[in-house]
Design an enzyme around this catalytic site. Structure first.
Site, mmCIF file in Angstrom:
data_model
loop_
_atom_site.group_PDB
_atom_site.id
_atom_site.type_symbol
_atom_site.label_atom_id
_atom_site.label_comp_id
_atom_site.label_asym_id
_atom_site.label_seq_id
_atom_site.Cartn_x
_atom_site.Cartn_y
_atom_site.Cartn_z
ATOM 1 N N GLU A 15 -7.825 -31.849 6.066
ATOM 2 C CA GLU A 15 -8.060 -32.932 5.094
ATOM 3 C C GLU A 15 -7.509 -32.607 3.709
ATOM 4 O OE1 GLU A 15 -8.766 -34.529 7.330
ATOM 5 O OE2 GLU A 15 -10.684 -34.222 8.309
ATOM 6 N N GLY A 29 -13.970 -2.743 9.227
ATOM 7 C CA GLY A 29 -12.912 -1.761 9.419
ATOM 8 C C GLY A 29 -12.089 -2.035 10.660
#
Length: 387
Positions: free
Chosen positions: A359, A335
């Site tokens: 990558e 939260g």
């Protein structure tokens, strides 16, 4: 490597991640820089040469064993995780085509921590592959290199850039080169890019090369070997390793989410009592375990000497997207308090987004996988037609 020794490594890494690494994480976030002492400490503890062969100065861990340690390292600060991951991967590119002289000049010092190098492929106006535009022209015993590279990690600490380019007039995979370019090469200008959303303290450079003269003796392999050095030497195992860093970061996110769900009380009961929270935790745990098995499948094939290009792409694609799902749910469980920088889950959430770019994006991985699926379908059709 014997199980007992791997267990010792695991215990050592667990203690480091929970202790010194956690302290470094606080300093890095507070100062916005990664101290040189971090590099030195990781090197002194042997963490940067776990996978390199013993005859080159490493510890010679199998890829599968190493990934079990990398899963633990992934709970560290993102910048520290990147240092461990890249250094334990890049030696393969350096060594894959190195001559005996280059093993002594480049590879062994890199593994031993006396020399730092960084992977230099991505360009601002092309993808990360056969369409590289940086060019080289041979003049006697030198190459004249011109072009641009950007988002190059560790540009501030690298002694050499393992730079991929192509001979003038070539295209596709032909004529590609892998050159070790010294940082102080005349004509090489490094512009610092803006700080990234995550992995605080790790700097990225935008490299501009104008008539840079690089000795032919700094070429790894032959002319035309550049992409093989990049993809076979580094990218396949590196993509797989990134998958495991996602597993480790997701596992830590799940731990934090479960702890918070047990401790946080609203409307008279812990969050953990709510069915939706339980469903999310179950989905997160299953996602993590599925990614772990994909990664280890690729690792075992790699250790067996089999090609893993497709498996590596599958592992990276699934694991990076899994990490995004898990960290998002973990932050939702926390939260509002989890959104603030004092929260560990906030940092994990920021750091997680980078792995989807490292990558190659998920879209690139999907292209690799789809190409394999279609190739198999074509081969099956041809067999049916011949029959």
């Amino acid at each position: 490597m014997q199980t007992r020794i791997l267990a010792d490594w695991m215990a050592d890494v667990d203690a480091y991640v929970a202790g010194p690494a956690a302290m470094w994480a606080q300093e890095i976030e507070a100062t916005g820089t990664v101290p040189q002492a971090v590099w030195e400490e990781l090197n002194d503890r042997g963490y940067l040469r776990l996978t390199a062969p013993r005859d080159l100065g490493g510890y010679g861990l199998s890829f599968t064993d190493y990934l079990q340690l990398l899963e633990r390292f992934a709970a560290m600060h993102g910048s520290m995780r990147v240092i461990v991951h890249v250094t334990n991967s890049l030696w393969r590119s350096l060594a894959s085509k190195a001559s005996a002289e280059q093993l002594e000049r480049f590879v062994k010092p890199f593994i031993g921590g006396q020399l730092r190098a960084t992977f230099t492929l991505t360009e601002p106006n092309s993808g990360s592959g056969a369409d590289i535009k940086t060019t080289a022209r041979r003049e006697g015993c030198e190459y004249i290199v011109n072009g641009e590279k950007w988002m190059i990690i560790f540009s501030d600490v690298a002694d050499y850039f393992l730079l991929f380019c192509r001979l003038e007039g070539t295209s596709g995979g032909e004529g590609t080169l892998a050159l070790m370019v010294p940082k102080d090469t005349p004509g090489l200008e490094i512009e610092w890019m803006a700080p990234a959303m995550g992995i605080t303290g790790t700097r990225h450079g935008h490299l501009r090369l104008v008539n840079c003269r690089v000795p032919v003796s700094n070429r790894l392999g032959e002319e035309g070997d550049g992409l093989e050095v990049a993809f076979r030497g580094f990218l396949d195992p590196s993509r797989t390793a990134i998958g495991m860093t996602c597993v480790g970061a997701a596992k830590r996110s799940l731990e934090l989410a479960a702890e918070h769900a047990l401790a946080r009380v609203t409307f008279g009961q812990p969050l953990a009592k709510r069915q939706i929270i339980q469903m999310w935790l179950a989905e997160m745990a299953t996602d993590i375990e599925a990614a772990r098995h994909l990664v280890l499948h690729a690792a075992r094939k790699f250790d067996a000497g089999q090609p893993i290009t497709v498996e590596a792409s599958m592992a990276k694609m699934f694991a990076t997207e899994m990490l995004q799902r898990v960290t998002d749910k973990a932050l939702q469980i926390h939260g509002g308090p989890g959104y603030f920088k004092s929260s560990e889950i906030e940092r994990l959430y920021r750091d997680a987004r980078m792995q989807r770019f490292e990558e190659g994006t998920s879209e690139i991985q999907k292209m690799v996988i789809a190409r394999d699926v279609l190739d198999k379908a074509k081969a099956a059709r041809e067999r049916r037609n011949r029959g």
